[in-house]
Design an enzyme around this catalytic site. Structure first.
Site, mmCIF file in Angstrom:
data_model
loop_
_atom_site.group_PDB
_atom_site.id
_atom_site.type_symbol
_atom_site.label_atom_id
_atom_site.label_comp_id
_atom_site.label_asym_id
_atom_site.label_seq_id
_atom_site.Cartn_x
_atom_site.Cartn_y
_atom_site.Cartn_z
ATOM 1 N N SER A 39 0.839 -1.191 0.000
ATOM 2 C CA SER A 39 0.000 0.000 0.000
ATOM 3 C C SER A 39 0.875 1.243 0.000
ATOM 4 C CB SER A 39 -0.892 -0.017 1.240
ATOM 5 O OG SER A 39 -1.332 1.283 1.507
ATOM 6 N N ILE A 42 0.229 3.433 3.019
ATOM 7 C CA ILE A 42 0.917 3.079 4.274
ATOM 8 C C ILE A 42 2.410 3.359 4.131
ATOM 9 C CG2 ILE A 42 1.513 1.188 5.850
ATOM 10 C CD1 ILE A 42 -1.218 -0.021 5.254
ATOM 11 N N ALA A 50 22.641 0.415 4.720
ATOM 12 C CA ALA A 50 23.976 -0.185 4.737
ATOM 13 C C ALA A 50 23.847 -1.699 4.760
ATOM 14 C CB ALA A 50 24.738 0.285 5.968
ATOM 15 N N LYS A 78 31.062 -0.230 0.275
ATOM 16 C CA LYS A 78 31.287 -0.234 1.733
ATOM 17 C C LYS A 78 32.322 -1.296 2.075
ATOM 18 C CE LYS A 78 29.000 -1.309 6.088
ATOM 19 N NZ LYS A 78 27.799 -1.811 6.750
ATOM 20 N N ILE A 344 18.899 -6.295 6.543
ATOM 21 C CA ILE A 344 18.655 -6.727 5.160
ATOM 22 C C ILE A 344 19.260 -8.121 4.976
ATOM 23 C CG2 ILE A 344 19.130 -6.216 2.715
ATOM 24 C CD1 ILE A 344 18.878 -3.204 3.508
#
Ligand code: FAD
Length: 496
Positions: A39, A42, A50, A78, A344
């Site tokens: 949505s 939302i 990172a 990184k 992640i």
């Protein structure tokens, strides 16, 4: 439920939703239909920039071209995180993705280094780490070699909303069906309580065999519907708020994240191609939101680009990551603060675990139990590593640092710290995401000193050990002179 899983419904289109959709569709292909509901009203949590090196494998498995990925997500490279003011104010250390030195005769480098120090060697152990040397020089290149001593492992900083958009495009090309709308109710089978369907505000009903709950902190299916429960770890990790605010890009793009400790929390600085990501993670017992915002604003290097985004969280994990026919992935599965950029990665490993245990022929409890066992261990191992940063500190400038220093920590962590102190020994626990070199860097950076070293390090003569140090230093220094700055790399490699 013994019905073969043919229809997977993913609830949520943040990083978790789109990674899950991409991996499942790419690896299981026509074997399942994948529907994703999200949505725009939302929205997503709007942070998460990172990453750690396994993301490279994820992108490869998804068939993403690195140059295109870097351009599409405004990503930078990184090599490490620089921890500033964590042990004491005014000092810093790096946790790099590399490793100092090289193991020799099955014995870790730091044992030899400790012996060499006793023999008068100057400098720090990081001088023997290629990633660290590149960070200090502000440089980057793809350095790969059959000999791990001259490898430079890396990850990315990226704009998470652009990453989700990029994956959405790839997913739709593969046949994932996206539905825009707000889920207003959830239907369960009357016999076993498994989820049958979700209903959107416009009345549309979407049925599924397996549901991936990527709805964010609220856990629309796993918590609000199935009441799975939450194991709260805030007594170990007391930060419960963050305020994020992007700012204009910094002139020079650092190849590392900065994590700067304040009197009751810490600030991140993440360099992207088009802007800096900034935020403060803090404990509401010590700072009000206004104080946190003032602290963050007064510590920005560049002009803010948006209004502050305040986020509340509770550190811990969902008691069962897989409950009935719902698998919680992303923020719905639990939360560990972003100090080591692990969220992640937890999405990635959850969905890879699901692929390993995919219920092609129906959901079997043994598979569910195995999934939950592995997830629990993974969360706990990362939790311990994050607690280490807080617990072993020598800061005397605030109650916060004193409290986290004096708190009881999990036995598993105490054992690790004590073993290292006594003998310099470090062992990777089963499947621990963080290798010995990560534990070593944070233990040393936080000021834990090994009192002894392995007898193997004594077996080398003084001359031999000094030669070993010199050779390794030479090998590590050599590539740095030849590679370009991080900014030049980005320009040359992907035209950024
Ligand atoms: P969200 O982004 O919240 O997405 C939820 C989705 O569910 C949205 O699409 C929403 O529309 C949908 N949804 C919810 N309810 C409904 C409904 N009723 N109907 C339809 N759709 C619905 N991770 C890292 O790896 N590195 C970092 O540097 C990092 N930094 C972070 C900093 C902070 C302060 C925080 C809080 C997190 C950070 N994270 C980081 C974690 C990272 O942001 C998340 O893991 C990642 O964004 C995944 O979020 P998500 O997809 O689970 O949830």
């Amino acid at each position: 439920m013994n019905k073969a899983v043919k229809n997977v419904v993913i609830v949520g289109g943040g990083t978790a939703g789109w990674i899950s959709a991409a991996v499942i569709k790419r690896l299981i292909g026509d074997g399942v239909d994948v529907n994703l509901i999200e949505s725009e009203d939302i929205g997503t949590v709007g942070v998460g920039e990172a990453t750690i090196p396994p993301i490279i494998t994820l992108n490869n498995v998804l068939g993403l071209d690195e140059k295109e990925f870097l351009r599409e997500t405004n990503a930078t490279m990184k090599l490490a995180i620089k921890f500033e003011n964590w042990r004491v104010k005014g000092e810093s250390y790096f946790h790099t993705f590399g490793a100092p030195g090289k193991s020799y005769a099955f014995c870790h480098f730091h044992h030899y280094f400790k012996r060499a120090q006793e023999l008068g060697l100057k400098g720090s152990i990081w001088d023997y780490d290629l990633n660290y040397l590149a960070c200090e020089a502000g440089k980057f290149a793809h350095i790969k070699s059959p000999d791990p001593i001259i490898e430079m492992p890396y990850a990315y900083h990226f704009d998470a909303s652009l990453y989700a958009r990029f994956l959405r495009r790839k997913c739709e090309e593969m046949g994932v069906v996206r539905t825009e709308g707000i889920i207003t109710s959830v239907q369960q089978h009357s016999d076993d309580g498994f989820i049958q369907s979700v209903t959107l505000k416009n009345g549309q009903v979407i049925n599924g065999d397996l549901f991936i709950d990527c709805s964010g902190f609220k856990g629309l299916l796993t918590q609000q519907t199935l009441n799975t429960g939450y194991e709260d770890w805030s007594h170990w990790l007391p930060c419960d708020r963050a305020v994020a605010m992007p700012s204009e890009r910094f002139e020079k793009t650092l190849p590392y994240t900065r994590s700067i400790a304040h009197s009751a929390g810490w600030q991140w600085r993440i360099p992207l191609q088009h802007r800096n990501g900034n935020g403060l993670v803090y404990s509401s017992n010590y700072y009000s939101d206004d104080q946190a915002l003032e602290l963050l604003s007064s510590n920005l290097d560049t002009k803010p680009l948006a209004d502050p985004n305040f986020i509340k969280f509770r550190t811990g994990r969902r008691r069962k990551q897989w409950n009935k026919n719902v698998i919680a992935v992303g923020l719905s599965s639990g939360f560990l603060e972003p100090l080591e950029s692990t969220s992640i990665h937890l999405i990635q490993s959850a969905v890879v675990r699901l692929i390993h245990l995919f219920p092609h022929d129906g959901i079997k409890q043994k598979q569910v139990d195995e999934y939950n066992k592995q997830s629990q261990l993974e969360f706990e191992q990362i939790r311990d590593f994050i607690i280490l940063h807080y617990h072993v500190n020598e800061r005397n400038d605030s109650h916060f640092w004193k409290d986290v220093r004096e708190m009881e920590v999990p036995e598993s962590l105490t054992h690790k710290i004590e073993l290292f102190k006594a003998s310099g020994n470090l062992f990777r626990e089963q499947n621990d995401l963080f290798l010995e070199s990560s534990w070593l860097q944070v233990l040393m950076g936080q000021g834990v000193n090994q009192q002894d070293y392995h007898p193997l390090a004594k077996s080398l003569s003084e001359q031999k050990i000094m030669e070993l140090m010199q050779n390794i230093k030479r090998i590590k220094d050599e590539p740095i002179g030849k590679i370009s700055s991080h900014d030049d790399f980005l320009k040359q490699y992907c035209g950024s």
